[in-house]
Design a protein around this motif. Sequence first.
Motif, short mmCIF file in Angstrom:
data_model
loop_
_atom_site.label_atom_id
_atom_site.label_comp_id
_atom_site.label_asym_id
_atom_site.label_seq_id
_atom_site.Cartn_x
_atom_site.Cartn_y
_atom_site.Cartn_z
N PRO A 171 51.29 43.30 25.14
CA PRO A 171 51.97 44.55 25.23
C PRO A 171 51.32 45.95 25.49
N GLU A 172 50.33 46.05 24.83
CA GLU A 172 49.58 47.52 25.06
C GLU A 172 49.15 47.45 26.44
N LEU A 198 60.30 43.42 23.46
CA LEU A 198 59.69 44.74 22.94
C LEU A 198 60.52 45.84 23.19
N PRO A 199 60.60 46.70 22.19
CA PRO A 199 61.66 47.70 22.44
C PRO A 199 61.46 48.59 23.55
N PRO A 200 62.41 49.11 24.24
CA PRO A 200 62.26 49.85 25.46
C PRO A 200 61.42 51.08 24.96
N THR A 208 59.78 42.05 28.47
CA THR A 208 59.91 40.99 27.79
C THR A 208 58.96 39.65 28.31
N TYR A 209 58.79 39.08 27.12
CA TYR A 209 58.16 37.76 27.14
C TYR A 209 58.99 36.61 27.19
N VAL B 24 67.91 39.72 29.36
CA VAL B 24 66.63 40.35 29.19
C VAL B 24 66.56 41.79 29.08
N HIS B 25 67.34 42.47 30.03
CA HIS B 25 67.44 43.90 30.11
C HIS B 25 68.40 44.79 29.00
N GLY B 26 69.02 44.05 28.24
CA GLY B 26 69.51 44.61 27.14
C GLY B 26 70.13 46.08 27.24
N SER B 27 69.68 47.03 26.80
CA SER B 27 70.43 48.31 26.92
C SER B 27 69.99 49.12 28.35
N VAL B 28 68.84 48.77 29.00
CA VAL B 28 68.84 49.30 30.12
C VAL B 28 69.19 48.45 31.57
N THR B 29 69.45 49.06 32.31
CA THR B 29 70.10 48.41 33.83
C THR B 29 69.01 48.78 34.90
N GLN B 30 69.43 48.32 36.04
CA GLN B 30 68.45 48.04 37.10
C GLN B 30 67.95 49.23 37.63
#
Lengths: 355, 52
Positions: A171-172, A198-200, A208-209, B24-30
């Motif tokens: 992640p790092e 992981l949080p944005p 994402t894994y 996977v993208h959740g709150s964000v878009t492309q």
Amino acid sequence: MTSEPVFALFACCVPVKGARRSVVCDLQRQSLHFIPNGLYEILTEHSGKTAAEIKEIYDHEFDAEIDEYFEFLLRHELGFWCDDPALFPMIDLTWEAPERITNAILDVDERSDHDFAKILGELDDLGCKALEVRCFHRSSLAELRTILEAARRGRLRSIDLLAGYAPELTPEALAALAADHQRLSSIVIHSAPESRQLPPDRRGVAVTYRTEAVDSPRCCGKIHPGYFAIDLETFAEGQKHNTCLNRKLSIDARGEIKNCPSLAKSFGNARHDSLHSALAQRDFAALWSINKDQIAVCKDCEFRYVCTDCRAYLVDPGDLYSKPSKCTYDPYTAEWRQPAEERTSAGAQREGGSR
Amino acid sequence: MKKRMERIGDPLFKPLTTAQQKRVHGSVTQTAVTIFETNNPAPDYQRDGDNE
């Protein structure tokens, strides 16, 4: 002008009729609202009529339902009562783009021999603004940096990176990569030992894994609500164009220039042909204009203008106008058939889909 | 022919669940544009990738 108020949808809220039910696409809030086909009829065929007039049309048999419909629309802020609906015209769904190519896919595997600088430079010349890089193999940080370095200059707005897991892709390390290459919009690591999201970061870049292996273009083409693009650009583009292939250019792992890496037809090889010359070939844009209103089953689906479509994996491979084979939705019953892989592992999976 | 007007409260018209929409993208878009719009209410346009 009428004396009684009439109901008008907000211009960004567009109804779409399906075989079993309809939706109102809120293109501003990027959300969908399911509605009965009866309400679709009221919003379209009986647009501009007062509630009393509409109830009269239905012989007052459905007064309670009609009241519920308008309460629903108001509650979800999809429309409003007004005296003169002519003052609120419908949104213009004309789609235009100045770029000759708006989006591209670049596939990479352990045998790839891409000239990234040439490819990225030519994509830039064509105006490409969104790129998805899909590394099917175990990827090193140095290799990812080499690819991204070729995209450092130019007009790309967004890069979605998919890469095979390697222990050094921590992640790092990926956070540092995202910080160093600010065109990165998302990073998905496939074949990872465990799934985690992981949080944005501050810019919204999600790392994402995933445990699933995305080891070939065959992993693409899934149709899932999580991939729907409920926005004005896609909705407008989808009226007359293919929402996957329009203005797309792909380079597969062998360098073949295609509409989509999963399609067989090649228009040259990026090692010795320019992307411009491939694009100039008459057939290159042939699939761009296959829209959902022309595709069997899809034309009866309420999701047709927000769906990402797929022209590579079809129910009938001999018919370019058949439904995507990886779509499990039946618009005639409004039911999703759960795919086998989702019955065994919770949650949806993104496996290299573009856009 | 009269059409049947279904109740809006019918399960058929319930919103998609979070699980159904999970991706996977959740709150964000492309695209970068929407990322700015959805995740950063005050984007720094001087650092948009072209002015590093």
